[in-house]
Design a protein around this motif. Structure first.
Motif, PDB file in Angstrom:
ATOM      1  N   PRO A 112     -16.187  56.213  47.488  1.00 56.87           N
ATOM      2  CA  PRO A 112     -17.558  56.537  47.894  1.00 56.87           C
ATOM      3  C   PRO A 112     -18.130  57.670  47.054  1.00 56.87           C
ATOM      4  N   PRO A 113     -19.388  58.007  47.295  1.00 59.94           N
ATOM      5  CA  PRO A 113     -19.989  59.142  46.597  1.00 59.94           C
ATOM      6  C   PRO A 113     -19.266  60.430  46.938  1.00 59.94           C
ATOM      7  N   ASP A 114     -19.524  61.426  46.121  1.00 60.17           N
ATOM      8  CA  ASP A 114     -18.822  62.698  46.285  1.00 60.17           C
ATOM      9  C   ASP A 114     -19.843  63.783  46.597  1.00 60.17           C
ATOM     10  N   PHE A 115     -19.763  64.344  47.801  1.00 61.55           N
ATOM     11  CA  PHE A 115     -20.612  65.483  48.161  1.00 61.55           C
ATOM     12  C   PHE A 115     -19.740  66.725  48.281  1.00 61.55           C
ATOM     13  N   ASP A 116     -20.050  67.738  47.498  1.00 57.95           N
ATOM     14  CA  ASP A 116     -19.421  69.044  47.665  1.00 57.95           C
ATOM     15  C   ASP A 116     -20.429  69.912  48.402  1.00 57.95           C
ATOM     16  N   ILE A 125     -31.389  59.252  48.401  1.00 57.52           N
ATOM     17  CA  ILE A 125     -31.138  59.251  49.857  1.00 57.52           C
ATOM     18  C   ILE A 125     -30.585  60.611  50.274  1.00 57.52           C
ATOM     19  N   ALA A 126     -29.662  61.134  49.478  1.00 59.76           N
ATOM     20  CA  ALA A 126     -29.103  62.461  49.773  1.00 59.76           C
ATOM     21  C   ALA A 126     -30.191  63.532  49.710  1.00 59.76           C
ATOM     22  N   TYR A 127     -31.099  63.396  48.780  1.00 57.71           N
ATOM     23  CA  TYR A 127     -32.207  64.355  48.629  1.00 57.71           C
ATOM     24  C   TYR A 127     -33.128  64.293  49.843  1.00 57.71           C
ATOM     25  N   THR A 175     -28.762  67.365  49.614  1.00 54.69           N
ATOM     26  CA  THR A 175     -28.882  68.115  48.370  1.00 54.69           C
ATOM     27  C   THR A 175     -30.330  68.588  48.214  1.00 54.69           C
ATOM     28  N   ASP A 176     -30.544  69.497  47.271  1.00 52.79           N
ATOM     29  CA  ASP A 176     -31.901  69.974  46.948  1.00 52.79           C
ATOM     30  C   ASP A 176     -32.285  69.569  45.531  1.00 52.79           C
ATOM     31  N   VAL A 177     -31.660  68.518  45.025  1.00 52.98           N
ATOM     32  CA  VAL A 177     -31.908  68.067  43.657  1.00 52.98           C
ATOM     33  C   VAL A 177     -32.693  66.767  43.689  1.00 52.98           C
ATOM     34  N   GLY A 209     -22.170  67.858  43.519  1.00 56.06           N
ATOM     35  CA  GLY A 209     -21.282  66.744  43.228  1.00 56.06           C
ATOM     36  C   GLY A 209     -22.084  65.528  42.798  1.00 56.06           C
ATOM     37  N   SER A 210     -21.403  64.408  42.605  1.00 55.70           N
ATOM     38  CA  SER A 210     -22.091  63.209  42.127  1.00 55.70           C
ATOM     39  C   SER A 210     -23.122  62.720  43.135  1.00 55.70           C
ATOM     40  N   GLY A 211     -22.963  63.102  44.397  1.00 54.92           N
ATOM     41  CA  GLY A 211     -23.924  62.710  45.425  1.00 54.92           C
ATOM     42  C   GLY A 211     -25.324  63.235  45.164  1.00 54.92           C
ATOM     43  N   ALA A 212     -25.427  64.285  44.328  1.00 57.55           N
ATOM     44  CA  ALA A 212     -26.746  64.832  44.004  1.00 57.55           C
ATOM     45  C   ALA A 212     -27.562  63.864  43.150  1.00 57.55           C
ATOM     46  N   ASN A 213     -26.951  62.781  42.666  1.00 61.52           N
ATOM     47  CA  ASN A 213     -27.691  61.758  41.916  1.00 61.52           C
ATOM     48  C   ASN A 213     -28.442  60.804  42.836  1.00 61.52           C
ATOM     49  N   SER A 214     -28.317  60.999  44.128  1.00 63.94           N
ATOM     50  CA  SER A 214     -28.889  60.049  45.093  1.00 63.94           C
ATOM     51  C   SER A 214     -30.182  60.560  45.698  1.00 63.94           C
TER      52      SER A 214
END
Length: 990
Positions: free
Chosen positions: A347-351, A318-320, A325-327, A311-316
Motif C-alpha cells: 500500500p501507500p506509505d504515510f510517515d 486524496i491524502a491532501y 498531508t499538506d502537499v 512519504g510516498s503518500g504525499a503524491n496523493s
C-alpha cells in the motif's frame, strides 16, 4: 523426526540462520522440520516462507525455558494452535517476573513434549508426550515408561551445525550470563550433540525403539501450518466501519468535503485526478488504510497537535484532501504511480511526524481505538566492535588489549591465541540477532489478532510489540503505519505559544498559511542567504551552502534542494551537475535527450525517487510494476532477493534490445544505483519543505521566540550553545537562570531570555519543582535566607544555584553566598519543610569579602551549562589582535589568510581511496560562520582537538558564491587558567 530445532533467534543460544537450518535439513534428507526457538517466534514466518524452496514441510512451535532450563515444547497442530501458543508465550514476555511453570497449559490444537528426566513422575494428557534424547535410551530400557512407548517421541535438539557452532553457542551463553567462559555452568549451555544428523543416522539411533520413530512421524504428520505470502490482499484491518461498501462511501464523502478547504476553484484536472485515485484505492483494497490515517490525524487536530504527513503518500490528492498531508500533488505535478499503481502490491506509505511531546499520546490513541494493534520490532544485532568487547570480557582480556582490538590497529598474526579467537568469533557472530528492539515508529493494525502471526513482548514504553520486523510484516501483508516524532514540530508549536504570551497584542498566527509564506519576501531573503539556523532541514552546514549555491528563493527550489542534498544524489556526482544546470541554462543542453525529456524539471538529473521509476520505465523499458520493484530494491528492502537481480538484468537486456550503447546504459544504471535508498520521493521532499517554510516564517518575524522554542526542544542539528548565540545575534539579552525569574524551561520577557533550570548540569527536577511551587504560592524570594527558609534544599543543589549566579538580585558576591550557604545548611537528608508555629531566627554570620571575577563566572557557566555566556574569544590565553573577519573573505579570494574561529561542528567523510577528510564549521569574533575543508594529509597532521578556538591558516576558495577555507595549518589556542583553582594549583606546585 526433528521436533526441537533452534535458529539464531533463540537469542544468545542458537547459532544457525533460519535459511541455513532449512538448507542443512534438505542436505540430510529431512522432509519435515519443526522450528521451536526458545521463547521466540521471530523466525517463524520467514521459516514457513522459505521452506518451500527446500521442499520441506514446516512445523512451528516454541521451546519454553527459564534461562537455559527446558520446561516443555509446545508444537502447533495448525494456525489456531500457533495462535494459542503465541498468546501463552506473550503472557510471560509481557511480565518478565513470571516464571514458566513445569506443567504445560491445556491449549487447543497443540502438542506438548516434555524432556525426559530419569525417575521423574509424569502424568501425561492425550496431547502430551515425553521426548527421549539418544543419550536417554539406556535409561529408558529400565524405566517404567518403556512399557508406555505410545507416549514417547524422539527428541533430538538442534542448536548448532558443527563444532564451531557449539563453541559459538558457549560464547553466547557466557555473554548472556556475563561470566568468563571458564566459569560458565554446564546447566547454562547445550550439549555438543545438539545438532542435525542425517535422517538415516538418527533413525538408526532409535532402531530398538521403532515406536518412538512412528509416534514422532505421526505427530509431525498431524501438523499443518499455512500463511499466505502472495500479498494479493492486505492483512491490515480490512474495514474501518465494519462494512467495506460504507468505507468507500465515507472515503469519497470526506474527499469531496475537503475540496473547499484546499481549492477555491477546483477544475476538471482536479476532479479527474480524484476519480482516478479513488478507483485505484478501492481496487487495491486500501480504503481502510486511508480512513485509519484520517482518523488518527482527526484526533491529532482535535488535541491541537502539529503534524506532518509525508512519504510516498504525499503524491496523493486524496491524502491532501483528507488533510493527511499538506502537499498539493497537482501544483507539484507529483507522479501518482510512485505512490500507488495497479501493479504494486504494497500500500501507500504515510510517515506521520508529531512533536516528540505528543507522539506517545497518539500511539495510546491508536492502541485504544483499534483492536489488533502492535508496534513492530527491530533486530538489534551484534556489531563487530561491541562483539570484540563482549568476547574480550568472556575470555578475560584486559581493557587495554580490548581497546587495541576494537580500534582495529593490529596485525592478526602478531596477536596471542586468545586475541585471535576474539577476532575470529567476533567476525562470526557479527550480524547475529542480539536482542529485540522497537522500530522507530512502525505500528501494525491487523484484521486478525496479532498473535495469529507472532508472540508479542512488552518494552518499557508499555505497548505490545511483535517479535518480527517490518520486512517480515510486509511479506505477510501487514503494512505499517509510521508514527514518528521530531523536534522540529515541537519547536513550531512552542514558538507559536511563546509568541502568544510575549506579544499578546499580535493577532493569532496561522502557521498553516503556507501559500502566503511561499510569497513572503523576508522568507525568500532568509533562503537566498541561508540565514536558517534553527529551521527544520535547512540549517546544517551542507544545506546552508547548497542553498547559497542554488540561490534558492522559491518553494519548488527548496523541494528540489531537500532531495539533492541526500547522499544518493551527491554520491553519484549529480548534485554538482544539477547545480551547474540550475545556474547555467546552457549546461542543460549537455543532458542526454531521453533523460531531459523524462525529467525536464530537474534538467535531466535524477533527484527524486520518482525519477528512478521514470528512467527505469521510459529508458530501461521496465513495466511500472518492475520499475517500482527496482525502486524498492534500491531502498534496501529486497537487496538480497532474487527478484531485484532479475529486474536489473531485465533493465540491461531491454536497453541492449533497443540498441542503446552499453556505456550509456551502464552510466545510467550507476546513477540509479547510487540512490541506494537515499533519495527522497518528491512528495516527501515537498512535505519537508512545508515544515521548513513554517519554521522560516517564525525565524523571519519572531527570531527570539523561535530560538527560545528551539532551545527548549533541545535544538536541532547543533548544540544548545549555538542557538543561544543565534538569539544574541538577533538582539536577545541572555540571562543565566535566576530563582525569581526562571522556570524549568527557557522563557523570554520582551527581549530578555532567561535560561531554564533544566539546562543546569546535575540540578535535580524535584528541586526545581519545590522552588517553582513555593515561588508561585508565596511570591519572589527576598534573600538567600528567605530562600533557605522556604525551599528544602541540599548544600550541593543550592551550590549549583549560587555558582550560576541565580541569586544575583541580592547583589551579594556569590563567593560570600557560598560561605553563607555552607554555614546555614546542614548536610543531612533533605525533607519537606513543616510549617513552624514560630519562625526561627537565623544567625547572620559575618563572612569575609570574597570578590569573584567575570572569568570565574564564565568557568562556572561552562561547568554547569556546557558553555559560557560571554564570548569564548575572551577566554584565550594570549589575546590575538587579528582584524580579519569572515565577512571580508570575498576580498581575499585565492589568497592565504589566517583567522581565529570557535569550533561549532565537524563532518567526517571518506575519500574514494578510503582516507578520512573533514569539513569544519566555526564562528568568527563577530559571530559569522567560517566553513573549512580539511583534506586527508592536513586532517592527519592538524587534527581537531575538541571544542575551542583555533587559529586557522588556509586558502580562500569561492564556488557558486560559497566561500570556504582550504586549511593548510590549524592549531587550537590555549585558554586562560581556570581562576577558581589557580590559587590551589599554585599552592600545590610551590
Amino acid at each position: 523426526m526433528y521436533l526441537n530445532c533452534h535458529s539464531y533467534y533463540s537469542l544468545r543460544y542458537g547459532t544457525i540462520k533460519p535459511e541455513r537450518l532449512l538448507a542443512i535439513a534438505s542436505e540430510n534428507g529431512i522432509q519435515t522440520l519443526a522450528l521451536t526457538d526458545i521463547n521466540n517466534t521471530s523466525a517463524c514466518l520467514d521459516f514457513v516462507r522459505l521452506s518451500n524452496n527446500y521442499k520441506i514441510k514446516p512445523v512451528l512451535g516454541i521451546d519454553f525455558r527459564n534461562r537455559a532450563k527446558q520446561q516443555f515444547i509446545l508444537i502447533a497442530k495448525n494456525n489456531n494452535g500457533f495462535y494459542n501458543i503465541n498468546q501463552y508465550l506473550s503472557a510471560f514476555l509481557h511480565n518478565p517476573d513470571l516464571e514458566i511453570p513445569e506443567q504445560a497449559p491445556q491449549l487447543e490444537d497443540t502438542f506438548v513434549v516434555y524432556p525426559y528426566i530419569h525417575n521423574k513422575t509424569y502424568t501425561l494428557k492425550t496431547n502430551e508426550f515425553l521426548g527421549i534424547k539418544p543419550q536417554d535410551l539406556n535409561h529408558l530400557k529400565f524405566s517404567k515408561w518403556n512399557a508406555f512407548r505410545s507416549k514417547l517421541v524422539v527428541l533430538q535438539t538442534v542448536s548448532f551445525e558443527n563444532k564451531k557452532g557449539f563453541n559459538t553457542h558457549r560464547l553466547l551463553r557466557a555473554i548472556d550470563n556475563n561470566t568468563l567462559l571458564s566459569k560458565l555452568p554446564k546447566t547454562e549451555q547445550g550439549d555438543p550433540t545438539d545438532r542435525l544428523l542425517p535422517y538415516n543416522e538418527l533413525c538408526n539411533s532409535y532402531q530398538e525403539f521403532p515406536e518412538l520413530l512412528e509416534n514422532t512421524s505421526s505427530l509431525l504428520e498431524d501438523c499443518t501450518i499455512n500463511f499466505d505470502f502472495s500479498q494479493e490482499v492486505p492483512n491490515n484491518q480490512r474495514s474501518y466501519t465494519n462494512n467495506e461498501l460504507l468505507d468507500f462511501k465515507l472515503l469519497k464523502r470526506l474527499t469531496y468535503q475537503g475540496l473547499h478547504y484546499r481549492y477555491k476553484k477546483p477544475g476538471e484536472r482536479i476532479f479527474k485526478r480524484i476519480e482516478k485515485e479513488l478507483e485505484i484505492i478501492k481496487e487495491k483494497g486500501f480504503v481502510s488504510y486511508f480512513l485509519i490515517n484520517w482518523k488518527i490525524l482527526k484526533y491529532a487536530r482535535s488535541k491541537g497537535y502539529f503534524y506532518v504527513g509525508r512519504g510516498s503518500g504525499a503524491n496523493s490528492i486524496i491524502a491532501y484532501l483528507l488533510r493527511i498531508t499538506d502537499v498539493d500533488p497537482v501544483e507539484l505535478d507529483l507522479y501518482f504511480e510512485r505512490f500507488i499503481n495497479l501493479y504494486r502490491k504494497n500500500p501507500p506509505d504515510f510517515d506521520l511526524d508529531f512533536s516528540w511531546r505528543d507522539r506517545d499520546d497518539i500511539t495510546q490513541f491508536i492502541f485504544s481505538r483499534f483492536k489488533n494493534t502492535a508496534l513492530i520490532a527491530v533486530y538489534n544485532t551484534f556489531k563487530f566492535r561491541a562483539s570484540v568487547r563482549e568476547l574480550g570480557k568472556v575470555f578475560g582480556l584486559p581493557k587495554a588489549e580490548m581497546d587495541v582490538l576494537t580500534r582495529g590497529k593490529y596485525n592478526i598474526n602478531q596477536l596471542d591465541a586468545l586475541s585471535q579467537l576474539v577476532i575470529k568469533y567476533s567476525t562470526y557472530i557479527q550480524g547475529f540477532p542480539n536482542y529485540l528492539g522497537i522500530h522507530a515508529g512502525g505500528i501494525i493494525i491487523s484484521e486478525k489478532p496479532i498473535h495469529y502471526y507472532t508472540a508479542t513482548f512488552m518494552p518499557p514504553k508499555g505497548f505490545a510489540t511483535t517479535q518480527f520486523d517490518m520486512v517480515v510484516a510486509e511479506d505477510i501483508g501487514l503494512y505499517k503505519f509510521d508514527i514518528l516524532s521530531q523536534r522540529g514540530l515541537g519547536k513550531i508549536k512552542e514558538a507559536v505559544n511563546i509568541i502568544r504570551y510575549n506579544h499578546p497584542e499580535k493577532a493569532p498566527i496561522d502557521i498553516h498559511d503556507i501559500k502566503r509564506f511561499k510569497q513572503d519576501e523576508n522568507i525568500k531573503n532568509l533562503l537566498r542567504h541561508a540565514k536558517a539556523i534553527g529551521c527544520f532541514y535547512v540549517e546544517s552546514p551542507a544545506m546552508r551552502m547548497l542553498l547559497k549555491k542554488l540561490q534558492v528563493d522559491t518553494y519548488l527550489g527548496l523541494v528540489a534542494a531537500s532531495s539533492v542534498i541526500r547522499p544518493g544524489v551527491s554520491k553519484s556526482g549529480m548534485m554538482r551537475e544539477y547545480i551547474l544546470r540550475y545556474r547555467y541554462p546552457e549546461r542543460r543542453k549537455e543532458a542526454h535527450p531521453v533523460l531531459l525529456k523524462i525529467m525536464p524539471e530537474t534538467y535531466g538529473v535524477m533527484v527524486y525517487q520518482e525519477d528512478v521509476i521514470k528512467v527505469a520505465h521510459y529508458f530501461g523499458g521496465l513495466t511500472l510494476g518492475e520499475a517500482d520493484m527496482l525502486r524498492r530494491g534500491m531502498s534496501g528492502k529486497f537487496r538480497s532477493r532474487e527478484e531485484f537481480l532479475k529486474v536489473k538484468q531485465q533493465f540491461f537486456d531491454n536497453c541492449k534490445k533497443e540498441g542503446k550503447p552499453y556505456e550509456l546504459t551502464e552510466d545510467i544504471w550507476r546513477q540509479i544505483e547510487s540512490f541506494a535508498g537515499y533519495a527522497f520521493a518528491k512528495g516527501h521532499s515537498a512535505s519537508y519543505a512545508v515544515e521548513s517554510y513554517q519554521s522560516l516564517f517564525l525565524k523571519a518575524y519572531y527570531p527570539l521566540e523561535y530560538m527560545v522554542a528551539t532551545i527548549n526542544n533541545f535544538g536541532g542539528f547543533y548544540r544548545t550553545e549555538l542557538y543561544v548565540h543565534e538569539a544574541r545575534m538577533h538582539g536577545g539579552v541572555i540571562e543565566a537562570p535566576c530563582v525569581n525569574e526562571s522556570f524549568n524551561e527557557t522563557i523570554i520577557k520582551g527581549k530578555t531570555i532567561y535560561l531554564g533550570f533544566m539546562f543546569l548540569h546535575a540540578f535535580e527536577s524535584k528541586t526545581v519543582k519545590r522552588l517553582l511551587q513555593e515561588r508561585k504560592k508565596n511570591g519572589p524570594f527576598k534573600s538567600l535566607d528567605d530562600f533557605i527558609d522556604r525551599v528544602p534544599i541540599s548544600i550541593e543543589q543550592i551550590s549549583i544555584l549560587i555558582k550560576i549566579n541565580a541569586f544575583r538580585f541580592t547583589e551579594v558576591n556569590k563567593r560570600e553566598l557560598l560561605w553563607e550557604a555552607y554555614l546555614k545548611i546542614s548536610k543531612t537528608v533533605i525533607q519537606e519543610h513543616v510549617t513552624d508555629l514560630f519562625k526561627t531566627e537565623r544567625v547572620n554570620y559575618k563572612t569575609p569579602e570574597l570578590p569573584s571575577t567575570t572569568l570565574e563566572h564564565a568557568f562556572d557557566e561552562i561547568e554547569l551549562l556546557g558553555f559560557s555566556l560571554c564570548s569564548p574569544f575572551h577566554l584565550i590565553e594570549n589575546h590575538v589582535r587579528n582584524p580579519l573577519r569572515a565577512a571580508q573573505f570575498a576580498k581575499f579570494k585565492d589568497k592565504i589568510i589566517t583567522i581565529e574561529g570557535y569550533l561549532v561542528t565537524t563532518k567526517t567523510t571518506v575519500t574514494s581511496n578510503g582516507k578520512y577528510m573533514y569539513f569544519g564549521t566555526f564562528l568568527d569574533r563577530d559571530g559569522d560562520f567560517i566553513d573549512t575543508v580539511h583534506f586527508p594529509p592536513i586532517a592527519t597532521k592538524f587534527p581537531f582537538r575538541g571544542h575551542g578556538i583555533y587559529s586557522i591558516t588556509g586558502k580562500v576558495l569561492e564556488e557558486f558564491d560559497c566561500i570556504t577555507i582550504e586549511v593548510i595549518t590549524m592549531y587550537k589556542l590555549a585558554v586562560v587558567e581556570d581562576p577558581r583553582y589557580s590559587d590551589t594549583i599554585k599552592h600545590l606546585t610551590a
